[in-house]
Design a protein around this motif. Structure first.
Motif, PDB file in Angstrom:
ATOM      1  N   SER A   1       0.831  -1.205   0.000  1.00 55.77           N
ATOM      2  CA  SER A   1       0.000   0.000   0.000  1.00 55.77           C
ATOM      3  C   SER A   1       0.866   1.255   0.000  1.00 55.77           C
ATOM      4  O   SER A   1       1.939   1.287   0.600  1.00 55.77           O
ATOM      5  CB  SER A   1      -0.898   0.015   1.242  1.00 55.77           C
ATOM      6  N   LEU A   2       0.381   2.291  -0.658  1.00 55.84           N
ATOM      7  CA  LEU A   2       1.070   3.582  -0.669  1.00 55.84           C
ATOM      8  C   LEU A   2       0.668   4.453   0.519  1.00 55.84           C
ATOM      9  O   LEU A   2       1.242   5.514   0.736  1.00 55.84           O
ATOM     10  CB  LEU A   2       0.769   4.327  -1.976  1.00 55.84           C
ATOM     11  N   ILE A   3      -0.330   4.019   1.305  1.00 55.72           N
ATOM     12  CA  ILE A   3      -0.799   4.794   2.457  1.00 55.72           C
ATOM     13  C   ILE A   3       0.272   4.784   3.548  1.00 55.72           C
ATOM     14  O   ILE A   3       0.705   3.725   3.993  1.00 55.72           O
ATOM     15  CB  ILE A   3      -2.127   4.241   3.002  1.00 55.72           C
ATOM     16  N   LEU A   4       0.700   5.976   3.948  1.00 55.62           N
ATOM     17  CA  LEU A   4       1.707   6.104   5.000  1.00 55.62           C
ATOM     18  C   LEU A   4       1.082   6.194   6.387  1.00 55.62           C
ATOM     19  O   LEU A   4       1.598   5.644   7.355  1.00 55.62           O
ATOM     20  CB  LEU A   4       2.565   7.357   4.768  1.00 55.62           C
ATOM     21  N   ASP A   5      -0.013   6.908   6.503  1.00 53.53           N
ATOM     22  CA  ASP A   5      -0.663   7.122   7.790  1.00 53.53           C
ATOM     23  C   ASP A   5      -2.069   7.645   7.544  1.00 53.53           C
ATOM     24  O   ASP A   5      -2.392   8.048   6.427  1.00 53.53           O
ATOM     25  CB  ASP A   5       0.142   8.138   8.616  1.00 53.53           C
ATOM     26  N   TRP A   6      -2.919   7.675   8.540  1.00 54.79           N
ATOM     27  CA  TRP A   6      -4.261   8.223   8.419  1.00 54.79           C
ATOM     28  C   TRP A   6      -4.722   8.659   9.792  1.00 54.79           C
ATOM     29  O   TRP A   6      -4.170   8.275  10.806  1.00 54.79           O
ATOM     30  CB  TRP A   6      -5.222   7.218   7.794  1.00 54.79           C
ATOM     31  N   ARG A   7      -5.778   9.503   9.797  1.00 50.75           N
ATOM     32  CA  ARG A   7      -6.366   9.941  11.056  1.00 50.75           C
ATOM     33  C   ARG A   7      -7.793  10.408  10.805  1.00 50.75           C
ATOM     34  O   ARG A   7      -8.152  10.772   9.693  1.00 50.75           O
ATOM     35  CB  ARG A   7      -5.575  11.078  11.687  1.00 50.75           C
ATOM     36  N   TYR A   8      -8.590  10.384  11.863  1.00 44.64           N
ATOM     37  CA  TYR A   8      -9.936  10.959  11.792  1.00 44.64           C
ATOM     38  C   TYR A   8      -9.815  12.451  11.987  1.00 44.64           C
ATOM     39  O   TYR A   8      -9.146  12.914  12.897  1.00 44.64           O
ATOM     40  CB  TYR A   8     -10.821  10.419  12.917  1.00 44.64           C
ATOM     41  N   LEU A   9     -10.473  13.225  11.149  1.00 38.21           N
ATOM     42  CA  LEU A   9     -10.534  14.666  11.348  1.00 38.21           C
ATOM     43  C   LEU A   9     -11.809  15.047  12.074  1.00 38.21           C
ATOM     44  O   LEU A   9     -11.805  15.895  12.944  1.00 38.21           O
ATOM     45  CB  LEU A   9     -10.446  15.405  10.014  1.00 38.21           C
ATOM     46  N   GLU A  10     -12.897  14.456  11.696  1.00 37.50           N
ATOM     47  CA  GLU A  10     -14.161  14.721  12.372  1.00 37.50           C
ATOM     48  C   GLU A  10     -15.186  13.703  11.930  1.00 37.50           C
ATOM     49  O   GLU A  10     -15.052  13.070  10.892  1.00 37.50           O
ATOM     50  CB  GLU A  10     -14.681  16.125  12.081  1.00 37.50           C
ATOM     51  N   ILE A  11     -16.191  13.538  12.767  1.00 42.57           N
ATOM     52  CA  ILE A  11     -17.359  12.752  12.399  1.00 42.57           C
ATOM     53  C   ILE A  11     -18.525  13.709  12.514  1.00 42.57           C
ATOM     54  O   ILE A  11     -18.704  14.364  13.543  1.00 42.57           O
ATOM     55  CB  ILE A  11     -17.535  11.531  13.324  1.00 42.57           C
ATOM     56  N   SER A  12     -19.302  13.842  11.461  1.00 43.82           N
ATOM     57  CA  SER A  12     -20.390  14.815  11.444  1.00 43.82           C
ATOM     58  C   SER A  12     -21.493  14.426  12.415  1.00 43.82           C
ATOM     59  O   SER A  12     -21.549  13.300  12.909  1.00 43.82           O
ATOM     60  CB  SER A  12     -20.974  14.943  10.036  1.00 43.82           C
ATOM     61  N   LYS A  13     -22.377  15.356  12.632  1.00 49.75           N
ATOM     62  CA  LYS A  13     -23.589  15.055  13.380  1.00 49.75           C
ATOM     63  C   LYS A  13     -24.424  14.101  12.533  1.00 49.75           C
ATOM     64  O   LYS A  13     -24.191  13.948  11.340  1.00 49.75           O
ATOM     65  CB  LYS A  13     -24.356  16.335  13.663  1.00 49.75           C
ATOM     66  N   VAL A  14     -25.400  13.469  13.156  1.00 52.15           N
ATOM     67  CA  VAL A  14     -26.267  12.555  12.418  1.00 52.15           C
ATOM     68  C   VAL A  14     -27.075  13.351  11.398  1.00 52.15           C
ATOM     69  O   VAL A  14     -27.657  14.374  11.720  1.00 52.15           O
ATOM     70  CB  VAL A  14     -27.219  11.810  13.381  1.00 52.15           C
ATOM     71  N   LEU A  15     -27.066  12.885  10.185  1.00 49.71           N
ATOM     72  CA  LEU A  15     -27.787  13.528   9.096  1.00 49.71           C
ATOM     73  C   LEU A  15     -28.967  12.667   8.702  1.00 49.71           C
ATOM     74  O   LEU A  15     -28.943  11.462   8.894  1.00 49.71           O
ATOM     75  CB  LEU A  15     -26.866  13.708   7.889  1.00 49.71           C
ATOM     76  N   GLU A  16     -29.976  13.287   8.142  1.00 50.60           N
ATOM     77  CA  GLU A  16     -31.134  12.539   7.667  1.00 50.60           C
ATOM     78  C   GLU A  16     -31.382  12.882   6.208  1.00 50.60           C
ATOM     79  O   GLU A  16     -31.482  14.051   5.850  1.00 50.60           O
ATOM     80  CB  GLU A  16     -32.362  12.879   8.507  1.00 50.60           C
ATOM     81  N   ALA A  17     -31.464  11.858   5.384  1.00 48.87           N
ATOM     82  CA  ALA A  17     -31.700  12.064   3.950  1.00 48.87           C
ATOM     83  C   ALA A  17     -33.146  12.495   3.725  1.00 48.87           C
ATOM     84  O   ALA A  17     -34.016  12.249   4.550  1.00 48.87           O
ATOM     85  CB  ALA A  17     -31.412  10.772   3.193  1.00 48.87           C
ATOM     86  N   PRO A  18     -33.421  13.119   2.595  1.00 51.04           N
ATOM     87  CA  PRO A  18     -34.795  13.519   2.280  1.00 51.04           C
ATOM     88  C   PRO A  18     -35.658  12.290   2.001  1.00 51.04           C
ATOM     89  O   PRO A  18     -35.163  11.173   1.924  1.00 51.04           O
ATOM     90  CB  PRO A  18     -34.628  14.383   1.033  1.00 51.04           C
TER      91      PRO A  18
END
Length: 96
Positions: A48-65
């Motif tokens: 894999s070319l992926i060196l590292d990763w991290r979470y930046l944010e998780i949104s609030k719960v969304l509701e689709a139309p």
């Protein structure tokens, strides 16, 4: 966990948005799934070319139309609500 880098190694940062179904689940399960994908298939995989990763944010719960949405519309609606600063604690998207 991350892969070692060499001095002056060139790299890029890619920001990815992922919409995930949370019906009947919780964000902990979703975080575990993303962690497994990026770790087992990414940084733990020597090919894999992926060196590292991290979470930046998780949104609030969304509701689709109530209507079926088209590709990427979830993201467009979310960002439009944030930009308009009309996003309540639980984002609800009206049909347009």
């Amino acid at each position: 966990m991350h892969k070692p880098t060499t001095p002056k190694q060139k790299h890029i940062i890619i920001k990815v948005e992922i919409a995930m179904n949370i019906e009947g689940g919780d964000t902990g399960e979703l975080e575990d799934e993303i962690s497994a994908l990026l770790t087992q298939n990414g940084i733990a995989n020597p090919d894999s070319l992926i060196l590292d990763w991290r979470y930046l944010e998780i949104s609030k719960v969304l509701e689709a139309p109530d209507t079926e949405i088209v590709e990427e519309e979830l993201f467009c609606r979310y960002h439009a609500a944030l930009k308009a600063k009309t996003a309540p604690a639980k984002l609800m998207f009206a049909n347009h």
